[in-house]
Motif scaffolding. Structure first.
Motif, short mmCIF file in Angstrom:
data_model
loop_
_atom_site.label_atom_id
_atom_site.label_comp_id
_atom_site.label_asym_id
_atom_site.label_seq_id
_atom_site.Cartn_x
_atom_site.Cartn_y
_atom_site.Cartn_z
N GLU A 90 0.82 -1.21 0.00
CA GLU A 90 0.00 0.00 0.00
C GLU A 90 0.86 1.26 0.00
O GLU A 90 0.51 2.26 -0.65
CB GLU A 90 -0.93 -0.01 1.21
CG GLU A 90 -1.97 -1.13 1.19
CD GLU A 90 -2.92 -1.07 0.00
OE1 GLU A 90 -3.04 0.00 -0.63
OE2 GLU A 90 -3.52 -2.11 -0.32
N ALA A 91 1.99 1.23 0.70
CA ALA A 91 2.88 2.39 0.72
C ALA A 91 3.46 2.65 -0.67
O ALA A 91 3.54 3.80 -1.12
CB ALA A 91 4.01 2.18 1.73
N ALA A 92 3.83 1.58 -1.36
CA ALA A 92 4.36 1.74 -2.71
C ALA A 92 3.27 2.21 -3.67
O ALA A 92 3.50 3.07 -4.53
CB ALA A 92 4.95 0.41 -3.20
N ARG A 93 2.08 1.65 -3.52
CA ARG A 93 0.97 2.05 -4.41
C ARG A 93 0.62 3.52 -4.23
O ARG A 93 0.28 4.21 -5.20
CB ARG A 93 -0.25 1.16 -4.16
CG ARG A 93 -1.40 1.46 -5.09
CD ARG A 93 -2.38 0.33 -5.24
NE ARG A 93 -3.03 -0.04 -3.99
CZ ARG A 93 -4.03 -0.93 -3.93
NH1 ARG A 93 -4.45 -1.53 -5.04
NH2 ARG A 93 -4.58 -1.23 -2.78
N ALA A 94 0.72 4.02 -3.00
CA ALA A 94 0.41 5.42 -2.75
C ALA A 94 1.39 6.36 -3.47
O ALA A 94 1.04 7.48 -3.84
CB ALA A 94 0.43 5.70 -1.25
N LYS A 95 2.62 5.88 -3.70
CA LYS A 95 3.61 6.69 -4.42
C LYS A 95 3.37 6.68 -5.93
O LYS A 95 3.80 7.58 -6.64
CB LYS A 95 5.01 6.16 -4.14
CG LYS A 95 5.47 6.29 -2.70
CD LYS A 95 6.88 5.69 -2.56
CE LYS A 95 7.38 5.74 -1.15
NZ LYS A 95 8.73 5.11 -1.02
N GLY A 96 2.70 5.63 -6.42
CA GLY A 96 2.45 5.50 -7.84
C GLY A 96 3.46 4.62 -8.51
O GLY A 96 4.64 4.56 -8.10
N GLY A 97 3.03 3.90 -9.55
CA GLY A 97 3.92 3.05 -10.31
C GLY A 97 3.64 1.57 -10.16
O GLY A 97 4.16 0.76 -10.92
N ILE A 98 2.78 1.19 -9.20
CA ILE A 98 2.43 -0.20 -8.97
C ILE A 98 0.93 -0.28 -8.71
O ILE A 98 0.35 0.63 -8.12
CB ILE A 98 3.22 -0.79 -7.78
CG1 ILE A 98 2.93 -2.29 -7.59
CG2 ILE A 98 2.96 -0.03 -6.50
CD1 ILE A 98 3.80 -2.95 -6.52
N HIS A 99 0.30 -1.35 -9.17
CA HIS A 99 -1.14 -1.49 -8.99
C HIS A 99 -1.52 -2.95 -8.81
O HIS A 99 -0.73 -3.85 -9.10
CB HIS A 99 -1.90 -0.91 -10.18
CG HIS A 99 -1.64 -1.64 -11.48
ND1 HIS A 99 -0.51 -1.41 -12.24
CD2 HIS A 99 -2.35 -2.59 -12.15
CE1 HIS A 99 -0.53 -2.18 -13.32
NE2 HIS A 99 -1.64 -2.92 -13.28
N GLU A 100 -2.71 -3.17 -8.30
CA GLU A 100 -3.26 -4.52 -8.17
C GLU A 100 -3.79 -4.98 -9.51
O GLU A 100 -4.58 -4.28 -10.15
CB GLU A 100 -4.39 -4.52 -7.13
CG GLU A 100 -5.11 -5.85 -7.01
CD GLU A 100 -6.32 -5.79 -6.10
OE1 GLU A 100 -7.23 -6.64 -6.26
OE2 GLU A 100 -6.38 -4.88 -5.24
N VAL A 101 -3.35 -6.15 -9.93
CA VAL A 101 -3.82 -6.73 -11.19
C VAL A 101 -5.01 -7.66 -10.96
O VAL A 101 -5.97 -7.67 -11.73
CB VAL A 101 -2.68 -7.51 -11.88
CG1 VAL A 101 -3.16 -8.16 -13.18
CG2 VAL A 101 -1.50 -6.60 -12.16
N ALA A 102 -4.93 -8.45 -9.90
CA ALA A 102 -5.99 -9.44 -9.63
C ALA A 102 -5.86 -9.88 -8.18
O ALA A 102 -4.86 -9.59 -7.51
CB ALA A 102 -5.87 -10.64 -10.57
N ALA A 103 -6.86 -10.60 -7.71
CA ALA A 103 -6.83 -11.20 -6.37
C ALA A 103 -7.10 -12.69 -6.52
O ALA A 103 -8.01 -13.10 -7.25
CB ALA A 103 -7.86 -10.56 -5.46
N HIS A 104 -6.31 -13.50 -5.86
CA HIS A 104 -6.54 -14.94 -5.85
C HIS A 104 -7.81 -15.27 -5.06
O HIS A 104 -8.21 -14.52 -4.16
CB HIS A 104 -5.36 -15.66 -5.19
CG HIS A 104 -4.06 -15.52 -5.91
ND1 HIS A 104 -3.76 -16.21 -7.07
CD2 HIS A 104 -2.96 -14.76 -5.64
CE1 HIS A 104 -2.55 -15.90 -7.47
NE2 HIS A 104 -2.04 -15.03 -6.62
#
Length: 314
Positions: A90-104
């Protein structure tokens, strides 16, 4: 046999017809220090290679990986466990550049755990207060009169010491160097019929080999790890258990979809269940296969599972 191979080849090619070709640059897939993640990474990588992608596997710290993906130094992460890695993700996502693709479909739990022979020595389990009263049963020369809790590797950041402090547990946290070290200690304790409490998680192969239970701490509530007012200790955080129904997600670098559209489309359809993930771990930790070999065997035996990922179904 030839007919089956032709059909499978056509099936694998189907999702690529309307998508641009993937870049010849390598898709960098990180691997960590527990078996299901390593095998799943190789399953995903080998399937992407069937689409024509160039894949590279790189051993990466399990916390730093989210910053690496965010920056594009790694391309994806196949196992984002809520309990251990949710905050870093979540910390990385808040900075931008990474996102959730799917959930198992898999539902996760990560916490203190004990095998069934331990409950015979401490019958008040799984209640955490009963565990504390039995702390002397878990003492070792290393911990003196206090009980030993065998935690996972330090980089999993489980905050066990914070929980010990917040709940006044009469335990010393000792971190194992790897997942394999946890299972070696568990096997040794079984041979001696010695009580043991250690970090475990599900899905995992362990419950099929050593039946046991998770310790029941005060129930997780949003904020108990950040707000002292949440939980039974008004002065400290981490006075709760981990989520009993945590998520398991797949994450990717924001640039992956444009650079490797075929592989990205497949990644969004990847989906493992609890029994499947436990099987991946068992193939290495019990059956003794190398991760690459385990991935190949899993793919050979489970075409009905992965074929829709490549065909754009499911």
């Amino acid at each position: 046999m030839l007919t089956r191979m032709i059909a499978t080849t056509a099936l694998c090619a189907a999702p690529t017809l309307s998508l641009a070709a993937d870049s010849p640059d390598p898709i960098v897939i990180p691997t960590h220090n527990w078996s299901s993640q390593i095998v799943m990474s190789h399953v995903v990588g080998q399937l992407m290679e069937r689409l024509g992608a160039n894949v590279e596997f790189v051993s990466t710290d399990s916390q730093a990986v989210y910053e690496a993906v965010r920056l594009g130094d790694a391309t994806l992460e196949v196992e984002v466990w809520e309990g251990a890695f949710g905050p870093a993700f979540e910390a990385a996502r808040a900075k931008g550049g990474i996102h959730e693709v799917a959930a198992h479909d898999a539902v996760t739990r990560e916490d203190w755990w004990y095998p069934e022979w331990t409950k015979a020595a401490c019958p008040g389990l799984p209640d955490w207060k009963a565990l504390n009263e039995c702390a002397a049963l878990f003492a070792t020369p290393e911990t003196g009169e206090k009980g030993r809790f065998l935690g996972g590797p330090v980089d999993w950041l489980k905050h066990d010491q914070e929980r010990v402090d917040a709940l006044g547990l009469n335990f010393v946290v000792v971190n194992a160097g790897s997942a394999a070290a946890l299972w070696a200690e568990l096997e040794a304790a079984e041979k001696r019929n010695q009580p043991i409490v250690l970090f475990n998680w599900t899905p995992n192969f362990v419950e099929a080999v050593w039946p046991g239970e998770f310790v029941e701490f005060p129930s997780y509530a949003e904020g108990c790890k950040t707000d002292p007012a949440v939980g039974p200790n008004p002065d400290m955080t981490y006075d709760c258990g981990n989520p009993a129904d945590g998520y398991l997600k797949i994450a990717a670098w924001d640039g992956m979809q444009e650079k490797w559209p075929r592989a990205y489309a497949m990644l969004g359809r990847v989906n493992f269940t609890n029994p499947q993930i436990a099987e991946l771990a068992k193939m290495v930790d019990v059956d003794g296969l190398d991760p690459e070999e385990a991935a190949m065997e899993w793919i050979d035996a489970n075409e009905n599972v992965w074929a829709p990922w490549l065909a754009g179904e499911g």
